[in-house]
Enzyme design. Sequence first.
Site, PDB file in Angstrom:
ATOM      1  N   TYR A 115      -8.152   5.107  -5.721  1.00  0.00           N
ATOM      2  CA  TYR A 115      -7.855   3.771  -6.238  1.00  0.00           C
ATOM      3  C   TYR A 115      -8.171   2.656  -5.244  1.00  0.00           C
ATOM      4  O   TYR A 115      -8.505   1.550  -5.632  1.00  0.00           O
ATOM      5  CB  TYR A 115      -6.386   3.696  -6.665  1.00  0.00           C
ATOM      6  CG  TYR A 115      -6.120   4.336  -8.009  1.00  0.00           C
ATOM      7  CD1 TYR A 115      -6.815   3.933  -9.141  1.00  0.00           C
ATOM      8  CD2 TYR A 115      -5.157   5.334  -8.165  1.00  0.00           C
ATOM      9  CE1 TYR A 115      -6.573   4.506 -10.378  1.00  0.00           C
ATOM     10  CE2 TYR A 115      -4.903   5.912  -9.403  1.00  0.00           C
ATOM     11  CZ  TYR A 115      -5.611   5.490 -10.508  1.00  0.00           C
ATOM     12  OH  TYR A 115      -5.369   6.051 -11.740  1.00  0.00           O
ATOM     13  N   GLU A 149     -11.225   7.630   8.667  1.00  0.00           N
ATOM     14  CA  GLU A 149     -12.210   8.635   8.255  1.00  0.00           C
ATOM     15  C   GLU A 149     -13.006   9.128   9.457  1.00  0.00           C
ATOM     16  O   GLU A 149     -12.978   8.511  10.514  1.00  0.00           O
ATOM     17  CB  GLU A 149     -13.161   8.048   7.201  1.00  0.00           C
ATOM     18  CG  GLU A 149     -12.471   7.559   5.923  1.00  0.00           C
ATOM     19  CD  GLU A 149     -11.850   8.662   5.077  1.00  0.00           C
ATOM     20  OE1 GLU A 149     -12.105   9.856   5.355  1.00  0.00           O
ATOM     21  OE2 GLU A 149     -11.099   8.340   4.142  1.00  0.00           O
ATOM     22  N   ALA A 160      -4.025   3.080   9.960  1.00  0.00           N
ATOM     23  CA  ALA A 160      -3.526   1.844   9.343  1.00  0.00           C
ATOM     24  C   ALA A 160      -2.030   1.624   9.600  1.00  0.00           C
ATOM     25  O   ALA A 160      -1.531   0.510   9.443  1.00  0.00           O
ATOM     26  CB  ALA A 160      -3.796   1.860   7.837  1.00  0.00           C
ATOM     27  N   ALA A 219      -2.753   6.801   1.172  1.00  0.00           N
ATOM     28  CA  ALA A 219      -2.222   8.088   0.705  1.00  0.00           C
ATOM     29  C   ALA A 219      -2.314   9.062   1.867  1.00  0.00           C
ATOM     30  O   ALA A 219      -3.176   9.919   1.910  1.00  0.00           O
ATOM     31  CB  ALA A 219      -3.024   8.587  -0.486  1.00  0.00           C
ATOM     32  N   TYR A 244       2.801   6.068  -9.060  1.00  0.00           N
ATOM     33  CA  TYR A 244       2.669   6.900 -10.256  1.00  0.00           C
ATOM     34  C   TYR A 244       4.073   7.333 -10.638  1.00  0.00           C
ATOM     35  O   TYR A 244       4.883   7.656  -9.776  1.00  0.00           O
ATOM     36  CB  TYR A 244       1.782   8.125  -9.962  1.00  0.00           C
ATOM     37  CG  TYR A 244       1.651   9.074 -11.130  1.00  0.00           C
ATOM     38  CD1 TYR A 244       0.892   8.725 -12.246  1.00  0.00           C
ATOM     39  CD2 TYR A 244       2.294  10.311 -11.142  1.00  0.00           C
ATOM     40  CE1 TYR A 244       0.775   9.584 -13.332  1.00  0.00           C
ATOM     41  CE2 TYR A 244       2.184  11.178 -12.219  1.00  0.00           C
ATOM     42  CZ  TYR A 244       1.422  10.810 -13.309  1.00  0.00           C
ATOM     43  OH  TYR A 244       1.310  11.654 -14.387  1.00  0.00           O
ATOM     44  N   TYR A 266       7.729  15.238  -8.871  1.00  0.00           N
ATOM     45  CA  TYR A 266       7.195  13.923  -8.501  1.00  0.00           C
ATOM     46  C   TYR A 266       8.286  12.855  -8.481  1.00  0.00           C
ATOM     47  O   TYR A 266       8.900  12.603  -7.456  1.00  0.00           O
ATOM     48  CB  TYR A 266       6.034  13.540  -9.440  1.00  0.00           C
ATOM     49  CG  TYR A 266       5.122  12.515  -8.811  1.00  0.00           C
ATOM     50  CD1 TYR A 266       3.905  12.885  -8.264  1.00  0.00           C
ATOM     51  CD2 TYR A 266       5.492  11.174  -8.714  1.00  0.00           C
ATOM     52  CE1 TYR A 266       3.070  11.959  -7.648  1.00  0.00           C
ATOM     53  CE2 TYR A 266       4.679  10.240  -8.102  1.00  0.00           C
ATOM     54  CZ  TYR A 266       3.469  10.632  -7.579  1.00  0.00           C
ATOM     55  OH  TYR A 266       2.664   9.706  -6.960  1.00  0.00           O
ATOM     56  N   LYS A 306       8.407   6.404  -3.726  1.00  0.00           N
ATOM     57  CA  LYS A 306       7.850   5.449  -4.683  1.00  0.00           C
ATOM     58  C   LYS A 306       8.911   4.426  -5.109  1.00  0.00           C
ATOM     59  O   LYS A 306       8.598   3.267  -5.379  1.00  0.00           O
ATOM     60  CB  LYS A 306       7.272   6.183  -5.900  1.00  0.00           C
ATOM     61  CG  LYS A 306       6.048   7.042  -5.566  1.00  0.00           C
ATOM     62  CD  LYS A 306       4.906   6.234  -4.959  1.00  0.00           C
ATOM     63  CE  LYS A 306       3.631   7.029  -4.784  1.00  0.00           C
ATOM     64  NZ  LYS A 306       2.574   6.251  -4.117  1.00  0.00           N
ATOM     65  N   VAL A 329      -5.003  10.710 -12.043  1.00  0.00           N
ATOM     66  CA  VAL A 329      -6.447  10.903 -11.891  1.00  0.00           C
ATOM     67  C   VAL A 329      -6.690  12.037 -10.901  1.00  0.00           C
ATOM     68  O   VAL A 329      -5.793  12.419 -10.158  1.00  0.00           O
ATOM     69  CB  VAL A 329      -7.171   9.626 -11.374  1.00  0.00           C
ATOM     70  CG1 VAL A 329      -7.368   8.613 -12.476  1.00  0.00           C
ATOM     71  CG2 VAL A 329      -6.464   9.028 -10.179  1.00  0.00           C
TER      72      VAL A 329
END
Length: 400
Positions: A53, A75, A112, A140, A225, A235, A244, A273
């Site tokens: 996302y 990365e 981050a 994430a 989510y 979840y 969350k 997704v």
Amino acid sequence: MIIKPRIRGFICTTTHPVGCEQNVKEQIALTKAQGPIANAPKRVLVVGSSSGYGLSSRITAAFGGGASTIGVFFEKAGTEKKPGTAGWYNSAAFDKFAKEEGLYSKSLNGDAFSNEAKQKTIDLIKEDLGQIDMVVYSLASPVRKMPETGEVIRSSLKPIGETYTATAVDTNKDAIIEASVEPATEQEIKDTVTVMGGEDWELWINALSEAGVLADGCKTVAYSYIGTELTWPIYWDGALGQAKMDLDRAATALNEKLSATGGTANVAVLKSVVTQASSAIPVMPLYIAMVFKKMREEGVHEGCQEQILRMFSQRLYKADGSAAEVDEKNRLRLDDWELREDIQQHCRDLWPQVTTENLKDLTDYVEYKEEFLKLFGFGVDGVDYDADVNPEVNFDVADI
């Protein structure tokens, strides 16, 4: 080198630079086909911009709204002997295509969660853009190194209270299994909130605000989510759900802060997704394979890119300039189509019927596997996987 997929657990340990670039190209084409987004922000920061996302947000801002973008991610570059991470190649491709369009694009690679990441981002904004109009928070990460102490905290994908047992799919063997997950301890729950909750989002916005780089009317959004009772035990009612919920807490605090200058802070609740993150959550692959098939049949299926396009154009930046519709917790709901009663009832009815033998007929499991491989640049149309490719891809990125 010639690169083929190698799967270990729920991670593909190899990636294909040309496949990743082609994926990004397709997402850009999809965005452009929708036409320009009215009232789109022109200077956008995406924290966690290299896949899923977050990447879709950066693509939508740039190619749907003509925005200058700064992306922050963690990365690995490729070397002569070993491919880099998919997120590296995604970001390199984004940078290449943005510059071809004459769009400003700069990236910062590093942790981050660190204070350095925030400071370097602030310095870059001051130097190049002055201020920003939108901050997307889309991290994430399963671990967080605490900036003040250096302590590394790990999150847990576990239920709360009791062991959770459910029908799931072993994606390595393509077989239906009974999966059991032990409940999280109090410490594990606390740690999951520390890693995946709203604290770091607040630290980012507060740092940007104190530095004077948030423009009046700046909007910020973080992704969540919720799902349905089919996935709640692991979840929403699990350790991850507590994190969350902490995002909701942070959104309320940040909204209060930003509203003083005409800005907003919202959690956007998105649909399920296929991402590296969701593939790691027990029962999610099976649920996704079921729900995708039904949503495709109903004509309401969306991938990451379609979801974020809808969030920009029909929620945050509507053509008529009206405020976004929100739920009772001030959340933007993009999971509305997935949560339709007919779609959820279909999944509830189907769940007990699925066996290893009928898995591929009753669900979109084959498509799930294809989507999963595509995350790493494999199985993408128009890519020659027998061709020699260079795993070393450089672009405009600074290390944090």
